[in-house]
Design a protein around this motif. Structure first.
Motif, PDB file in Angstrom:
ATOM      1  N   GLN A  36       0.827  -1.206   0.000  1.00 35.00           N
ATOM      2  CA  GLN A  36       0.000   0.000   0.000  1.00 35.00           C
ATOM      3  C   GLN A  36       0.861   1.254   0.000  1.00 35.00           C
ATOM      4  O   GLN A  36       0.573   2.218  -0.711  1.00 35.00           O
ATOM      5  N   TYR A  37       1.935   1.235   0.779  1.00 29.50           N
ATOM      6  CA  TYR A  37       2.829   2.385   0.841  1.00 29.50           C
ATOM      7  C   TYR A  37       3.477   2.639  -0.525  1.00 29.50           C
ATOM      8  O   TYR A  37       3.485   3.773  -1.014  1.00 29.50           O
ATOM      9  N   VAL A  38       4.010   1.601  -1.142  1.00 26.50           N
ATOM     10  CA  VAL A  38       4.676   1.758  -2.439  1.00 26.50           C
ATOM     11  C   VAL A  38       3.672   2.192  -3.498  1.00 26.50           C
ATOM     12  O   VAL A  38       3.980   3.041  -4.348  1.00 26.50           O
ATOM     13  N   ARG A  39       2.475   1.656  -3.458  1.00 29.18           N
ATOM     14  CA  ARG A  39       1.442   2.086  -4.413  1.00 29.18           C
ATOM     15  C   ARG A  39       1.159   3.575  -4.270  1.00 29.18           C
ATOM     16  O   ARG A  39       1.003   4.290  -5.259  1.00 29.18           O
ATOM     17  N   LYS A  40       1.078   4.045  -3.037  1.00 31.43           N
ATOM     18  CA  LYS A  40       0.791   5.455  -2.797  1.00 31.43           C
ATOM     19  C   LYS A  40       1.931   6.330  -3.309  1.00 31.43           C
ATOM     20  O   LYS A  40       1.701   7.323  -4.000  1.00 31.43           O
ATOM     21  N   VAL A  41       3.153   5.971  -2.962  1.00 28.71           N
ATOM     22  CA  VAL A  41       4.307   6.761  -3.370  1.00 28.71           C
ATOM     23  C   VAL A  41       4.473   6.745  -4.888  1.00 28.71           C
ATOM     24  O   VAL A  41       4.750   7.777  -5.505  1.00 28.71           O
ATOM     25  N   ALA A  42       4.272   5.569  -5.510  1.00 28.00           N
ATOM     26  CA  ALA A  42       4.442   5.439  -6.956  1.00 28.00           C
ATOM     27  C   ALA A  42       3.265   6.037  -7.728  1.00 28.00           C
ATOM     28  O   ALA A  42       3.396   6.367  -8.908  1.00 28.00           O
ATOM     29  N   GLY A  43       2.136   6.157  -7.078  1.00 30.73           N
ATOM     30  CA  GLY A  43       0.964   6.719  -7.745  1.00 30.73           C
ATOM     31  C   GLY A  43       0.278   5.746  -8.676  1.00 30.73           C
ATOM     32  O   GLY A  43      -0.462   6.157  -9.567  1.00 30.73           O
ATOM     33  N   THR A  44       0.505   4.467  -8.469  1.00 25.66           N
ATOM     34  CA  THR A  44      -0.116   3.447  -9.316  1.00 25.66           C
ATOM     35  C   THR A  44      -0.362   2.183  -8.514  1.00 25.66           C
ATOM     36  O   THR A  44       0.386   1.874  -7.591  1.00 25.66           O
ATOM     37  N   THR A  45      -1.415   1.470  -8.864  1.00 25.38           N
ATOM     38  CA  THR A  45      -1.676   0.214  -8.173  1.00 25.38           C
ATOM     39  C   THR A  45      -0.977  -0.953  -8.845  1.00 25.38           C
ATOM     40  O   THR A  45      -0.733  -1.974  -8.221  1.00 25.38           O
ATOM     41  N   LYS A  46      -0.664  -0.787 -10.123  1.00 22.40           N
ATOM     42  CA  LYS A  46       0.042  -1.840 -10.851  1.00 22.40           C
ATOM     43  C   LYS A  46       1.074  -1.182 -11.760  1.00 22.40           C
ATOM     44  O   LYS A  46       0.719  -0.417 -12.655  1.00 22.40           O
ATOM     45  N   PRO A  47       2.360  -1.475 -11.523  1.00 20.73           N
ATOM     46  CA  PRO A  47       3.393  -0.829 -12.328  1.00 20.73           C
ATOM     47  C   PRO A  47       3.451  -1.405 -13.742  1.00 20.73           C
ATOM     48  O   PRO A  47       2.982  -2.516 -13.997  1.00 20.73           O
ATOM     49  N   SER A  48       4.037  -0.640 -14.646  1.00 18.86           N
ATOM     50  CA  SER A  48       4.273  -1.141 -16.000  1.00 18.86           C
ATOM     51  C   SER A  48       5.331  -2.233 -15.927  1.00 18.86           C
ATOM     52  O   SER A  48       6.038  -2.381 -14.923  1.00 18.86           O
ATOM     53  N   ARG A  49       5.461  -3.002 -16.990  1.00 19.16           N
ATOM     54  CA  ARG A  49       6.476  -4.065 -17.009  1.00 19.16           C
ATOM     55  C   ARG A  49       7.875  -3.492 -16.833  1.00 19.16           C
ATOM     56  O   ARG A  49       8.732  -4.116 -16.208  1.00 19.16           O
ATOM     57  N   ALA A  50       8.102  -2.302 -17.356  1.00 17.80           N
ATOM     58  CA  ALA A  50       9.418  -1.666 -17.237  1.00 17.80           C
ATOM     59  C   ALA A  50       9.743  -1.318 -15.788  1.00 17.80           C
ATOM     60  O   ALA A  50      10.917  -1.305 -15.395  1.00 17.80           O
ATOM     61  N   ASN A  51       8.734  -1.049 -14.987  1.00 16.55           N
ATOM     62  CA  ASN A  51       8.946  -0.648 -13.594  1.00 16.55           C
ATOM     63  C   ASN A  51       8.639  -1.746 -12.586  1.00 16.55           C
ATOM     64  O   ASN A  51       8.784  -1.532 -11.378  1.00 16.55           O
ATOM     65  N   ALA A  52       8.216  -2.900 -13.037  1.00 13.84           N
ATOM     66  CA  ALA A  52       7.795  -3.966 -12.129  1.00 13.84           C
ATOM     67  C   ALA A  52       8.910  -4.402 -11.181  1.00 13.84           C
ATOM     68  O   ALA A  52       8.659  -4.613  -9.985  1.00 13.84           O
ATOM     69  N   ASP A  53      10.142  -4.538 -11.686  1.00 15.22           N
ATOM     70  CA  ASP A  53      11.245  -4.977 -10.820  1.00 15.22           C
ATOM     71  C   ASP A  53      11.524  -3.965  -9.713  1.00 15.22           C
ATOM     72  O   ASP A  53      11.699  -4.336  -8.550  1.00 15.22           O
ATOM     73  N   ALA A  54      11.562  -2.696 -10.067  1.00 16.25           N
ATOM     74  CA  ALA A  54      11.811  -1.655  -9.069  1.00 16.25           C
ATOM     75  C   ALA A  54      10.682  -1.615  -8.047  1.00 16.25           C
ATOM     76  O   ALA A  54      10.921  -1.466  -6.842  1.00 16.25           O
ATOM     77  N   PHE A  55       9.452  -1.750  -8.517  1.00 18.40           N
ATOM     78  CA  PHE A  55       8.277  -1.737  -7.652  1.00 18.40           C
ATOM     79  C   PHE A  55       8.338  -2.906  -6.672  1.00 18.40           C
ATOM     80  O   PHE A  55       8.202  -2.721  -5.456  1.00 18.40           O
TER      81      PHE A  55
END
Length: 108
Positions: free
Chosen positions: A26-45
């Motif tokens: 929940q914290y990372v979703r809030k900070v990232a501004g997305t509930t599901k990251p793109s494939r390019a950002n999935a590893d970082a997420f």
């Protein structure tokens, strides 16, 4: 979104790894501004969720208190009573004893 993050310290039964992971997510979703990251950002997420969950578990292990553990059932009943008061509906009780304790506190 972050309203779903609950206090995890000093609970009975103890906080589980899944609860810590859910709070980190929940914290990372809030900070990232997305509930599901793109494939390019999935590893970082995913890495951020794992690191925050790891740090949170260390924090919870290190915290100390002299207060007695809080009962999850009573906390849930209190939240339902607050929601009922806020939204004007009857609280749904998980157990009669927890609901009675909360309703005694809420009743004028």
């Amino acid at each position: 979104m972050c309203r779903n993050i609950r206090t995890l310290h000093n609970l009975e039964p103890a906080t589980t790894h899944d609860e810590v992971h859910a709070a980190a997510l929940q914290y990372v979703r809030k900070v990232a501004g997305t509930t599901k990251p793109s494939r390019a950002n999935a590893d970082a997420f995913d890495r951020a969720v794992a690191e925050i969950a790891h740090a949170t578990e260390h924090l919870l292990e290190a915290l100390t208190t002299t207060a007695p553990p809080r009962d999850r059932e009573v906390l849930a009943a209190q939240a339902r009573a607050r929601a009922a008061q806020r939204y004007g509906s009857t609280p749904i009780a998980a157990s009669p004893t927890a609901a009675a304790a909360v309703l005694d506190e809420v009743a004028p």
